[in-house]
Design an enzyme around this catalytic site. Structure first.
Site, PDB file in Angstrom:
ATOM      1  N   ALA A  11       0.817  -1.218   0.000  1.00  0.00           N
ATOM      2  CA  ALA A  11       0.000   0.000   0.000  1.00  0.00           C
ATOM      3  C   ALA A  11       0.848   1.265   0.000  1.00  0.00           C
ATOM      4  CB  ALA A  11      -0.919  -0.002   1.225  1.00  0.00           C
ATOM      5  N   ALA A  12       2.037   1.179  -0.585  1.00  0.00           N
ATOM      6  CA  ALA A  12       2.932   2.338  -0.511  1.00  0.00           C
ATOM      7  C   ALA A  12       2.786   3.284  -1.694  1.00  0.00           C
ATOM      8  CB  ALA A  12       4.382   1.864  -0.415  1.00  0.00           C
ATOM      9  N   ARG A  17      -2.467   7.583 -11.425  1.00  0.00           N
ATOM     10  CA  ARG A  17      -3.552   7.636 -12.411  1.00  0.00           C
ATOM     11  C   ARG A  17      -4.877   8.111 -11.806  1.00  0.00           C
ATOM     12  NH1 ARG A  17      -3.081   1.782 -14.753  1.00  0.00           N
ATOM     13  NH2 ARG A  17      -1.655   1.518 -13.001  1.00  0.00           N
ATOM     14  N   GLY A  79       9.175  -0.511  -6.551  1.00  0.00           N
ATOM     15  CA  GLY A  79       8.531  -1.676  -7.158  1.00  0.00           C
ATOM     16  C   GLY A  79       7.907  -2.611  -6.136  1.00  0.00           C
ATOM     17  N   GLU A 159       5.557  -8.449 -17.473  1.00  0.00           N
ATOM     18  CA  GLU A 159       4.781  -7.220 -17.343  1.00  0.00           C
ATOM     19  C   GLU A 159       4.430  -6.696 -18.732  1.00  0.00           C
ATOM     20  OE1 GLU A 159       3.519  -5.823 -14.459  1.00  0.00           O
ATOM     21  OE2 GLU A 159       4.166  -7.808 -13.831  1.00  0.00           O
ATOM     22  N   ARG A 338     -31.833  18.369  10.350  1.00  0.00           N
ATOM     23  CA  ARG A 338     -30.407  18.681  10.474  1.00  0.00           C
ATOM     24  C   ARG A 338     -29.850  18.097  11.770  1.00  0.00           C
ATOM     25  NH1 ARG A 338     -30.602  24.823   9.980  1.00  0.00           N
ATOM     26  NH2 ARG A 338     -28.422  24.574  10.632  1.00  0.00           N
ATOM     27  N   TYR A 371     -39.748  26.132  10.581  1.00  0.00           N
ATOM     28  CA  TYR A 371     -38.365  25.962  11.009  1.00  0.00           C
ATOM     29  C   TYR A 371     -38.347  25.799  12.524  1.00  0.00           C
ATOM     30  CZ  TYR A 371     -33.657  26.733  12.516  1.00  0.00           C
ATOM     31  OH  TYR A 371     -32.455  26.569  13.138  1.00  0.00           O
ATOM     32  N   ASN A 382     -48.812  20.373  19.078  1.00  0.00           N
ATOM     33  CA  ASN A 382     -49.157  20.561  17.670  1.00  0.00           C
ATOM     34  C   ASN A 382     -48.635  21.922  17.215  1.00  0.00           C
ATOM     35  OD1 ASN A 382     -50.897  19.415  15.339  1.00  0.00           O
ATOM     36  ND2 ASN A 382     -51.340  21.605  15.468  1.00  0.00           N
ATOM     37  N   ASN A 391     -34.441  31.584  16.566  1.00  0.00           N
ATOM     38  CA  ASN A 391     -33.472  31.118  17.560  1.00  0.00           C
ATOM     39  C   ASN A 391     -32.186  31.921  17.559  1.00  0.00           C
ATOM     40  OD1 ASN A 391     -32.920  30.084  14.979  1.00  0.00           O
ATOM     41  ND2 ASN A 391     -31.764  28.372  15.798  1.00  0.00           N
TER      42      ASN A 391
END
Ligand code: UD1
Ligand code: MG
Length: 466
Positions: A11-12, A17, A79, A159, A338, A371, A382, A391
Protein backbone atom coordinates in the site's frame (compact mmCIF):
# COMPACT_ATOMS: atom_id res chain seq x y z
CA UNK A 1 -9.07 -18.66 9.63
CA UNK A 2 -5.44 -19.62 9.84
CA UNK A 3 -3.19 -18.73 12.75
CA UNK A 4 0.03 -19.37 10.83
CA UNK A 5 -0.72 -17.38 7.72
CA UNK A 6 1.20 -14.11 7.44
CA UNK A 7 -0.52 -11.49 5.29
CA UNK A 8 1.38 -8.66 3.60
CA UNK A 9 -0.63 -5.82 2.04
CA UNK A 10 1.18 -3.56 -0.44
CA UNK A 11 0.00 0.00 0.00
CA UNK A 12 2.93 2.34 -0.51
CA UNK A 13 2.14 3.60 -4.03
CA UNK A 14 0.37 6.94 -4.50
CA UNK A 15 -1.70 5.89 -7.51
CA UNK A 16 -0.81 8.64 -9.97
CA UNK A 17 -3.55 7.64 -12.41
CA UNK A 18 -6.16 8.70 -9.83
CA UNK A 19 -5.03 12.32 -10.37
CA UNK A 20 -5.66 12.99 -6.71
CA UNK A 21 -3.92 14.61 -3.76
CA UNK A 22 -5.09 11.61 -1.72
CA UNK A 23 -3.40 8.21 -1.89
CA UNK A 24 -5.64 5.79 -3.77
CA UNK A 25 -6.18 3.29 -0.96
CA UNK A 26 -7.78 6.03 1.16
CA UNK A 27 -10.35 6.83 -1.52
CA UNK A 28 -13.79 5.70 -0.41
CA UNK A 29 -16.06 3.13 -1.99
CA UNK A 30 -19.50 2.58 -0.44
CA UNK A 31 -18.58 4.60 2.63
CA UNK A 32 -15.24 3.04 3.54
CA UNK A 33 -11.65 3.52 2.36
CA UNK A 34 -10.56 0.91 -0.22
CA UNK A 35 -7.90 -0.43 2.17
CA UNK A 36 -10.60 -1.33 4.74
CA UNK A 37 -12.01 -4.03 2.49
CA UNK A 38 -8.54 -5.54 2.09
CA UNK A 39 -7.98 -5.43 5.86
CA UNK A 40 -11.34 -7.19 6.36
CA UNK A 41 -10.26 -9.93 3.98
CA UNK A 42 -6.94 -10.33 5.76
CA UNK A 43 -8.77 -10.65 9.08
CA UNK A 44 -11.12 -13.24 7.59
CA UNK A 45 -8.35 -15.55 6.39
CA UNK A 46 -5.68 -15.09 9.05
CA UNK A 47 -5.61 -14.79 12.81
CA UNK A 48 -2.49 -12.59 12.63
CA UNK A 49 -2.42 -8.84 12.18
CA UNK A 50 -1.33 -8.18 8.59
CA UNK A 51 1.82 -6.28 7.68
CA UNK A 52 0.95 -3.22 5.62
CA UNK A 53 3.76 -1.72 3.53
CA UNK A 54 3.31 2.05 3.68
CA UNK A 55 5.13 4.86 1.90
CA UNK A 56 3.19 7.72 0.35
CA UNK A 57 1.15 9.62 2.95
CA UNK A 58 2.09 7.04 5.52
CA UNK A 59 0.93 9.10 8.51
CA UNK A 60 -2.57 9.32 7.04
CA UNK A 61 -2.55 5.65 6.09
CA UNK A 62 -1.31 4.51 9.51
CA UNK A 63 -3.88 6.69 11.21
CA UNK A 64 -6.70 5.28 9.08
CA UNK A 65 -5.60 1.70 9.78
CA UNK A 66 -4.73 2.13 13.46
CA UNK A 67 -4.07 -1.10 15.33
CA UNK A 68 -5.53 -3.34 12.65
CA UNK A 69 -2.04 -3.93 11.19
CA UNK A 70 1.70 -3.82 11.72
CA UNK A 71 3.59 -1.48 9.42
CA UNK A 72 6.69 -1.73 7.26
CA UNK A 73 7.93 1.46 5.67
CA UNK A 74 9.04 1.72 2.05
CA UNK A 75 10.67 5.14 1.80
CA UNK A 76 11.02 5.06 -1.98
CA UNK A 77 8.62 3.15 -4.20
CA UNK A 78 11.05 1.00 -6.17
CA UNK A 79 8.53 -1.68 -7.16
CA UNK A 80 6.33 -4.42 -5.74
CA UNK A 81 9.34 -6.66 -5.07
CA UNK A 82 11.06 -3.86 -3.19
CA UNK A 83 7.87 -3.29 -1.18
CA UNK A 84 7.83 -6.91 -0.04
CA UNK A 85 11.56 -6.62 0.87
CA UNK A 86 10.58 -3.98 3.42
CA UNK A 87 8.14 -6.39 5.04
CA UNK A 88 10.73 -9.17 5.04
CA UNK A 89 12.45 -7.79 8.12
CA UNK A 90 9.23 -8.15 10.11
CA UNK A 91 8.70 -11.64 8.66
CA UNK A 92 12.24 -12.75 9.49
CA UNK A 93 12.11 -11.44 13.01
CA UNK A 94 8.62 -12.59 13.94
CA UNK A 95 7.65 -15.45 11.71
CA UNK A 96 8.09 -19.10 12.37
CA UNK A 97 10.13 -20.72 9.59
CA UNK A 98 8.22 -22.98 7.23
CA UNK A 99 5.16 -20.73 7.26
CA UNK A 100 3.00 -19.40 4.50
CA UNK A 101 2.76 -15.79 3.35
CA UNK A 102 -0.23 -14.30 1.53
CA UNK A 103 0.48 -11.10 -0.42
CA UNK A 104 -2.43 -8.78 -1.22
CA UNK A 105 -2.56 -5.42 -2.96
CA UNK A 106 -4.07 -2.56 -1.00
CA UNK A 107 -5.85 -1.44 -4.17
CA UNK A 108 -7.63 -4.76 -4.91
CA UNK A 109 -10.69 -4.81 -2.61
CA UNK A 110 -13.17 -7.20 -4.26
CA UNK A 111 -11.50 -10.58 -3.71
CA UNK A 112 -13.75 -13.04 -1.89
CA UNK A 113 -12.64 -14.89 1.19
CA UNK A 114 -13.49 -18.26 -0.44
CA UNK A 115 -11.14 -17.47 -3.33
CA UNK A 116 -8.24 -16.73 -0.97
CA UNK A 117 -9.01 -19.85 1.03
CA UNK A 118 -8.90 -22.03 -2.08
CA UNK A 119 -5.65 -20.34 -3.12
CA UNK A 120 -4.07 -21.27 0.23
CA UNK A 121 -5.55 -24.79 0.11
CA UNK A 122 -4.26 -25.46 -3.40
CA UNK A 123 -0.85 -24.10 -2.39
CA UNK A 124 -0.63 -26.63 0.44
CA UNK A 125 -2.18 -29.50 -1.47
CA UNK A 126 0.23 -29.14 -4.39
CA UNK A 127 3.18 -28.40 -2.07
CA UNK A 128 4.00 -25.33 -4.16
CA UNK A 129 6.64 -22.76 -3.38
CA UNK A 130 4.30 -20.15 -4.87
CA UNK A 131 0.65 -20.18 -5.90
CA UNK A 132 -0.80 -17.10 -7.53
CA UNK A 133 -4.24 -15.88 -8.47
CA UNK A 134 -4.82 -15.25 -12.15
CA UNK A 135 -7.80 -14.24 -14.23
CA UNK A 136 -8.77 -14.34 -17.87
CA UNK A 137 -9.55 -11.01 -19.51
CA UNK A 138 -10.71 -10.24 -23.04
CA UNK A 139 -8.66 -7.08 -22.85
CA UNK A 140 -5.65 -7.82 -20.65
CA UNK A 141 -4.54 -4.17 -20.79
CA UNK A 142 -1.70 -3.32 -18.40
CA UNK A 143 -1.79 -6.49 -16.31
CA UNK A 144 1.21 -8.84 -16.14
CA UNK A 145 0.79 -11.81 -18.52
CA UNK A 146 1.03 -15.38 -17.21
CA UNK A 147 3.37 -17.38 -19.45
CA UNK A 148 2.73 -21.14 -19.30
CA UNK A 149 4.66 -23.86 -21.08
CA UNK A 150 3.15 -26.52 -23.38
CA UNK A 151 1.90 -28.67 -20.49
CA UNK A 152 0.34 -25.69 -18.72
CA UNK A 153 3.00 -25.12 -16.06
CA UNK A 154 3.39 -21.48 -15.04
CA UNK A 155 6.86 -20.41 -16.21
CA UNK A 156 7.00 -16.70 -15.53
CA UNK A 157 5.06 -13.44 -15.55
CA UNK A 158 5.91 -10.77 -18.05
CA UNK A 159 4.78 -7.22 -17.34
CA UNK A 160 2.78 -5.59 -20.17
CA UNK A 161 5.49 -2.96 -20.64
CA UNK A 162 8.15 -5.66 -21.12
CA UNK A 163 6.04 -8.07 -23.19
CA UNK A 164 6.55 -9.06 -26.82
CA UNK A 165 3.56 -8.87 -29.17
CA UNK A 166 2.99 -12.61 -28.79
CA UNK A 167 3.08 -12.30 -24.99
CA UNK A 168 0.74 -9.29 -25.06
CA UNK A 169 -1.86 -11.54 -26.74
CA UNK A 170 -1.98 -13.79 -23.64
CA UNK A 171 -5.32 -13.33 -21.90
CA UNK A 172 -4.46 -14.94 -18.58
CA UNK A 173 -3.11 -12.22 -16.33
CA UNK A 174 -1.69 -11.78 -12.86
CA UNK A 175 -4.14 -10.58 -10.21
CA UNK A 176 -1.31 -9.44 -7.91
CA UNK A 177 -2.34 -11.89 -5.16
CA UNK A 178 0.16 -14.56 -4.16
CA UNK A 179 0.70 -17.31 -1.60
CA UNK A 180 4.38 -18.02 -0.92
CA UNK A 181 6.23 -20.52 1.13
CA UNK A 182 7.97 -18.02 3.41
CA UNK A 183 11.45 -19.59 3.09
CA UNK A 184 11.27 -19.49 -0.71
CA UNK A 185 10.01 -15.92 -0.63
CA UNK A 186 12.75 -14.68 1.68
CA UNK A 187 15.57 -16.55 -0.10
CA UNK A 188 14.64 -15.25 -3.55
CA UNK A 189 13.70 -11.67 -2.63
CA UNK A 190 17.36 -10.88 -2.06
CA UNK A 191 18.18 -11.92 -5.63
CA UNK A 192 15.71 -9.55 -7.36
CA UNK A 193 17.15 -7.01 -9.78
CA UNK A 194 15.87 -3.96 -11.61
CA UNK A 195 16.74 -5.25 -15.06
CA UNK A 196 13.48 -4.33 -16.85
CA UNK A 197 11.75 -1.50 -18.75
CA UNK A 198 10.58 0.27 -15.61
CA UNK A 199 13.82 -0.18 -13.67
CA UNK A 200 11.82 -1.57 -10.73
CA UNK A 201 12.11 -4.57 -8.46
CA UNK A 202 9.28 -6.73 -9.82
CA UNK A 203 7.76 -9.16 -7.36
CA UNK A 204 6.63 -11.10 -10.40
CA UNK A 205 10.25 -11.97 -11.29
CA UNK A 206 10.21 -14.37 -8.33
CA UNK A 207 8.22 -16.86 -10.41
CA UNK A 208 11.03 -17.47 -12.88
CA UNK A 209 13.56 -17.62 -10.03
CA UNK A 210 11.54 -20.16 -8.08
CA UNK A 211 11.05 -22.24 -11.25
CA UNK A 212 14.79 -22.14 -11.94
CA UNK A 213 15.42 -23.44 -8.45
CA UNK A 214 13.34 -26.49 -9.46
CA UNK A 215 10.37 -25.64 -7.25
CA UNK A 216 6.68 -25.67 -8.08
CA UNK A 217 4.61 -22.64 -9.03
CA UNK A 218 0.83 -23.01 -9.26
CA UNK A 219 -2.01 -20.73 -10.30
CA UNK A 220 -5.71 -20.53 -9.48
CA UNK A 221 -7.84 -18.83 -12.12
CA UNK A 222 -10.42 -16.57 -10.44
CA UNK A 223 -13.92 -17.60 -11.50
CA UNK A 224 -15.04 -13.98 -11.59
CA UNK A 225 -12.43 -11.49 -12.85
CA UNK A 226 -14.09 -8.69 -10.87
CA UNK A 227 -12.47 -10.22 -7.78
CA UNK A 228 -9.05 -9.16 -8.99
CA UNK A 229 -10.00 -5.72 -10.20
CA UNK A 230 -7.62 -3.03 -8.96
CA UNK A 231 -8.36 0.64 -8.32
CA UNK A 232 -5.87 2.55 -10.42
CA UNK A 233 -8.13 5.24 -11.91
CA UNK A 234 -11.43 6.98 -11.19
CA UNK A 235 -13.07 4.75 -13.79
CA UNK A 236 -11.95 1.63 -11.92
CA UNK A 237 -13.00 3.21 -8.61
CA UNK A 238 -16.51 3.64 -10.02
CA UNK A 239 -16.62 0.00 -11.20
CA UNK A 240 -15.38 -1.21 -7.80
CA UNK A 241 -17.91 0.95 -5.96
CA UNK A 242 -20.73 -0.35 -8.17
CA UNK A 243 -19.70 -3.93 -7.36
CA UNK A 244 -19.56 -3.23 -3.61
CA UNK A 245 -22.97 -1.53 -3.86
CA UNK A 246 -24.32 -4.60 -5.59
CA UNK A 247 -23.01 -6.84 -2.82
CA UNK A 248 -24.36 -4.56 -0.07
CA UNK A 249 -27.85 -4.51 -1.57
CA UNK A 250 -27.80 -8.26 -2.24
CA UNK A 251 -26.86 -8.92 1.40
CA UNK A 252 -29.65 -6.63 2.65
CA UNK A 253 -32.12 -8.44 0.38
CA UNK A 254 -31.10 -11.77 1.88
CA UNK A 255 -31.78 -10.18 5.27
CA UNK A 256 -35.36 -9.35 4.24
CA UNK A 257 -35.19 -5.82 2.82
CA UNK A 258 -37.14 -5.00 -0.36
CA UNK A 259 -35.51 -2.75 -2.97
CA UNK A 260 -38.00 -1.65 -5.64
CA UNK A 261 -35.19 -0.83 -8.05
CA UNK A 262 -31.88 -1.91 -6.55
CA UNK A 263 -29.65 -0.52 -9.27
CA UNK A 264 -30.67 3.07 -8.54
CA UNK A 265 -29.93 3.21 -4.80
CA UNK A 266 -26.66 4.13 -3.08
CA UNK A 267 -26.23 2.32 0.24
CA UNK A 268 -22.95 2.40 2.15
CA UNK A 269 -21.53 -0.90 3.33
CA UNK A 270 -21.75 0.47 6.89
CA UNK A 271 -25.57 0.77 6.82
CA UNK A 272 -28.03 -1.67 8.39
CA UNK A 273 -31.71 -2.06 7.49
CA UNK A 274 -34.23 -4.29 9.25
CA UNK A 275 -36.47 -6.95 7.72
CA UNK A 276 -39.60 -5.99 5.80
CA UNK A 277 -38.38 -2.47 5.21
CA UNK A 278 -38.92 -1.17 1.67
CA UNK A 279 -36.47 1.10 -0.11
CA UNK A 280 -37.72 2.99 -3.16
CA UNK A 281 -35.58 4.07 -6.14
CA UNK A 282 -33.04 6.89 -6.00
CA UNK A 283 -32.45 6.73 -2.27
CA UNK A 284 -29.00 7.42 -0.76
CA UNK A 285 -28.22 5.97 2.68
CA UNK A 286 -24.82 6.74 4.13
CA UNK A 287 -22.47 6.37 7.06
CA UNK A 288 -23.65 4.84 10.31
CA UNK A 289 -27.34 4.95 9.36
CA UNK A 290 -29.39 2.23 11.02
CA UNK A 291 -32.96 1.59 9.92
CA UNK A 292 -35.32 -0.68 11.82
CA UNK A 293 -37.95 -3.12 10.62
CA UNK A 294 -41.00 -2.42 8.45
CA UNK A 295 -39.82 1.06 7.48
CA UNK A 296 -40.57 2.70 4.13
CA UNK A 297 -37.94 4.92 2.56
CA UNK A 298 -39.42 6.78 -0.40
CA UNK A 299 -37.70 8.13 -3.54
CA UNK A 300 -35.03 10.77 -3.22
CA UNK A 301 -34.49 10.36 0.53
CA UNK A 302 -30.90 11.12 1.61
CA UNK A 303 -30.01 9.75 5.05
CA UNK A 304 -26.59 10.36 6.61
CA UNK A 305 -25.74 8.89 10.02
CA UNK A 306 -29.39 8.60 11.02
CA UNK A 307 -30.83 6.13 13.52
CA UNK A 308 -34.36 5.07 12.63
CA UNK A 309 -36.63 2.81 14.70
CA UNK A 310 -39.31 0.42 13.44
CA UNK A 311 -42.38 1.27 11.30
CA UNK A 312 -41.02 4.66 10.30
CA UNK A 313 -42.12 6.24 7.03
CA UNK A 314 -39.59 8.55 5.39
CA UNK A 315 -41.36 10.24 2.50
CA UNK A 316 -40.10 11.55 -0.83
CA UNK A 317 -37.22 14.02 -0.93
CA UNK A 318 -36.41 14.00 2.78
CA UNK A 319 -32.86 14.86 3.86
CA UNK A 320 -31.75 13.80 7.35
CA UNK A 321 -28.34 13.98 8.98
CA UNK A 322 -27.05 13.04 12.45
CA UNK A 323 -30.60 12.57 13.69
CA UNK A 324 -32.74 9.93 15.35
CA UNK A 325 -36.30 8.99 14.46
CA UNK A 326 -38.18 6.71 16.87
CA UNK A 327 -40.79 4.05 16.05
CA UNK A 328 -43.88 4.82 13.97
CA UNK A 329 -42.91 8.36 13.04
CA UNK A 330 -43.60 9.94 9.64
CA UNK A 331 -41.17 12.39 8.07
CA UNK A 332 -41.57 14.37 4.84
CA UNK A 333 -42.19 14.70 1.98
CA UNK A 334 -39.34 17.18 1.64
CA UNK A 335 -38.46 17.48 5.31
CA UNK A 336 -34.93 18.46 6.34
CA UNK A 337 -33.71 17.04 9.64
CA UNK A 338 -30.41 18.68 10.47
CA UNK A 339 -27.91 17.44 13.09
CA UNK A 340 -29.22 17.04 16.61
CA UNK A 341 -32.82 16.32 15.65
CA UNK A 342 -34.41 13.67 17.87
CA UNK A 343 -37.94 12.59 17.07
CA UNK A 344 -39.84 10.48 19.62
CA UNK A 345 -42.42 7.83 18.75
CA UNK A 346 -45.43 8.65 16.55
CA UNK A 347 -44.02 12.07 15.66
CA UNK A 348 -44.95 13.76 12.40
CA UNK A 349 -42.60 16.19 10.69
CA UNK A 350 -44.18 17.04 7.37
CA UNK A 351 -43.80 18.97 4.12
CA UNK A 352 -41.00 21.52 3.96
CA UNK A 353 -40.26 21.43 7.68
CA UNK A 354 -36.65 22.08 8.73
CA UNK A 355 -35.43 21.02 12.15
CA UNK A 356 -32.07 21.47 13.90
CA UNK A 357 -31.07 20.47 17.45
CA UNK A 358 -34.75 19.86 18.08
CA UNK A 359 -36.13 17.20 20.39
CA UNK A 360 -39.73 16.18 19.72
CA UNK A 361 -41.70 14.27 22.39
CA UNK A 362 -43.95 11.37 21.49
CA UNK A 363 -46.89 12.27 19.27
CA UNK A 364 -45.71 15.83 18.54
CA UNK A 365 -46.52 17.23 15.08
CA UNK A 366 -45.11 19.92 12.83
CA UNK A 367 -46.86 19.10 9.59
CA UNK A 368 -46.15 21.98 7.24
CA UNK A 369 -43.64 24.70 6.32
CA UNK A 370 -41.84 25.34 9.62
CA UNK A 371 -38.37 25.96 11.01
CA UNK A 372 -37.84 24.39 14.43
CA UNK A 373 -34.29 24.94 15.72
CA UNK A 374 -32.74 24.72 19.20
CA UNK A 375 -36.06 23.55 20.53
CA UNK A 376 -37.53 21.16 23.06
CA UNK A 377 -40.97 20.07 21.96
CA UNK A 378 -43.09 18.18 24.50
CA UNK A 379 -45.35 15.21 23.91
CA UNK A 380 -48.46 15.74 21.77
CA UNK A 381 -47.56 19.32 20.90
CA UNK A 382 -49.16 20.56 17.67
CA UNK A 383 -47.18 23.12 15.72
CA UNK A 384 -49.25 24.89 13.07
CA UNK A 385 -48.20 25.55 9.50
CA UNK A 386 -45.55 28.20 8.99
CA UNK A 387 -44.37 28.37 12.60
CA UNK A 388 -40.80 29.63 13.00
CA UNK A 389 -38.52 29.45 16.02
CA UNK A 390 -36.50 32.68 15.90
CA UNK A 391 -33.47 31.12 17.56
CA UNK A 392 -30.72 33.46 16.41
CA UNK A 393 -30.29 37.07 17.49
CA UNK A 394 -27.37 37.70 15.16
CA UNK A 395 -24.81 36.67 17.78
CA UNK A 396 -26.14 33.81 19.88
CA UNK A 397 -28.56 30.91 19.52
CA UNK A 398 -31.44 30.66 22.01
CA UNK A 399 -33.77 27.91 23.01
CA UNK A 400 -37.51 27.47 22.57
CA UNK A 401 -39.36 25.14 24.94
CA UNK A 402 -42.90 23.98 24.21
CA UNK A 403 -44.19 21.90 27.11
CA UNK A 404 -46.46 18.87 26.68
CA UNK A 405 -49.77 19.40 24.92
CA UNK A 406 -49.07 22.93 23.68
CA UNK A 407 -50.96 24.13 20.58
CA UNK A 408 -49.22 26.65 18.34
CA UNK A 409 -51.49 28.33 15.78
CA UNK A 410 -50.29 28.73 12.21
CA UNK A 411 -47.80 31.39 11.15
CA UNK A 412 -46.43 31.99 14.62
CA UNK A 413 -42.97 33.31 15.43
CA UNK A 414 -41.50 32.07 18.69
CA UNK A 415 -38.75 34.55 19.59
CA UNK A 416 -36.25 32.61 21.72
CA UNK A 417 -35.44 32.29 24.52
CA UNK A 418 -39.06 31.49 25.21
CA UNK A 419 -41.09 28.86 27.04
CA UNK A 420 -44.74 27.96 26.46
CA UNK A 421 -46.27 26.23 29.51
CA UNK A 422 -48.02 22.88 29.48
CA UNK A 423 -51.28 22.80 27.53
CA UNK A 424 -51.18 26.50 26.56
CA UNK A 425 -52.51 27.84 23.23
CA UNK A 426 -50.90 30.40 20.99
CA UNK A 427 -53.25 32.06 18.50
CA UNK A 428 -52.43 31.95 14.80
CA UNK A 429 -50.24 34.75 13.46
CA UNK A 430 -48.69 35.65 16.82
CA UNK A 431 -45.20 36.87 17.53
CA UNK A 432 -44.37 35.45 20.95
CA UNK A 433 -41.60 37.24 22.81
CA UNK A 434 -42.51 36.38 26.40
CA UNK A 435 -43.03 33.11 28.26
CA UNK A 436 -46.62 31.83 28.32
CA UNK A 437 -47.96 30.17 31.50
CA UNK A 438 -49.50 26.71 31.43
CA UNK A 439 -53.06 26.46 30.09
CA UNK A 440 -53.11 30.14 29.02
CA UNK A 441 -53.90 31.61 25.60
CA UNK A 442 -51.30 33.95 24.11
CA UNK A 443 -52.19 36.22 21.20
CA UNK A 444 -50.21 39.03 19.70
CA UNK A 445 -52.13 39.89 16.59
CA UNK A 446 -53.55 43.29 15.73
CA UNK A 447 -57.32 43.07 16.33
CA UNK A 448 -59.33 42.61 13.17
CA UNK A 449 -61.26 45.61 11.85
CA UNK A 450 -64.35 45.54 9.57
CA UNK A 451 -65.18 48.53 7.38
CA UNK A 452 -68.65 47.94 5.91
CA UNK A 453 -69.13 48.78 2.23
CA UNK A 454 -65.51 49.80 1.75
CA UNK A 455 -64.93 47.67 -1.34
CA UNK A 456 -68.01 48.98 -3.15
CA UNK A 457 -66.95 52.57 -2.50
CA UNK A 458 -63.45 51.90 -3.76
CA UNK A 459 -64.68 50.34 -6.97
CA UNK A 460 -66.92 53.38 -7.59
CA UNK A 461 -64.00 55.70 -7.02
CA UNK A 462 -61.77 53.79 -9.41
CA UNK A 463 -64.33 53.77 -12.25
CA UNK A 464 -63.05 55.68 -15.21
CA UNK A 465 -64.94 58.96 -15.93
CA UNK A 466 -67.14 58.61 -19.08
C1 UD1 B 1 1.09 -5.32 -10.52
C2 UD1 B 1 1.83 -6.54 -11.08
C3 UD1 B 1 1.12 -7.07 -12.32
C4 UD1 B 1 -0.32 -7.38 -11.98
C5 UD1 B 1 -1.01 -6.19 -11.32
C6 UD1 B 1 -2.35 -6.61 -10.76
C7 UD1 B 1 4.21 -6.26 -10.56
C8 UD1 B 1 5.55 -5.92 -11.11
N1 UD1 B 1 3.19 -6.19 -11.42
O1 UD1 B 1 1.14 -4.30 -11.50
O2 UD1 B 1 1.75 -8.24 -12.81
O3 UD1 B 1 -1.01 -7.78 -13.16
O4 UD1 B 1 -0.25 -5.69 -10.21
O5 UD1 B 1 -3.06 -5.54 -10.21
O6 UD1 B 1 4.10 -6.62 -9.43
N2 UD1 B 1 3.29 -0.86 -4.41
C9 UD1 B 1 4.11 -0.57 -3.33
N3 UD1 B 1 5.39 -0.16 -3.56
C10 UD1 B 1 5.90 -0.04 -4.80
C11 UD1 B 1 5.05 -0.33 -5.91
C12 UD1 B 1 3.76 -0.75 -5.68
O7 UD1 B 1 3.68 -0.68 -2.19
O8 UD1 B 1 7.06 0.33 -4.91
C13 UD1 B 1 1.92 -1.29 -4.14
C14 UD1 B 1 0.91 -0.32 -4.72
O9 UD1 B 1 0.56 0.67 -3.76
C15 UD1 B 1 -0.26 -1.24 -5.03
C16 UD1 B 1 0.41 -2.58 -5.33
O10 UD1 B 1 1.69 -2.50 -4.78
O11 UD1 B 1 -1.12 -1.39 -3.92
C17 UD1 B 1 0.47 -2.87 -6.83
O12 UD1 B 1 1.24 -1.85 -7.45
P1 UD1 B 1 0.87 -1.24 -8.84
O13 UD1 B 1 1.80 -0.14 -9.14
O14 UD1 B 1 -0.59 -0.94 -8.88
O15 UD1 B 1 1.23 -2.47 -9.80
P2 UD1 B 1 0.65 -2.76 -11.21
O16 UD1 B 1 1.38 -1.93 -12.24
O17 UD1 B 1 -0.81 -2.67 -11.16
MG1 MG C 1 -2.23 -1.84 -9.67
Amino acid sequence: MNENLEVIILAAGLGTRMKSATIKILHHAAGRPIIDYVLDLAAEVSGRNPIVVVGHQREAVQQAIGDRARFAVQEQQLGTGHAVMQAAQLLESEHTPGGTVLILSGDVPLTRRETLQSLVEQHRREANALTLLSMKLDQPAMYGRIVRDADGTVMRIVEAKDASDAEKAIQEVNAGIYVFDSADLLANLRQLSTDNTQGEYYLTDLIGMIRNAGKRVGAVVAADPVEALGVNSRGELAIVEAEIQKRVVQKLMTEGVTFRNPTTVVVDSTVSIGADSVVYPFVTIEGTTRIGERCVIEPGAHLINVTIGNDVHVKTGTVAEESTIADSSVVGPYAHLRPGTKLGEHVKVGNFVETKKAVFGAGAKASHLSYIGDAEIGADVNIGAGTITCNYDGVNKHKTVLEDGVFIGSDTQLVAPVRIGRGAYVGAGSTITMDVPADALALSRVPQKIVEGWATRRREKLKKPK
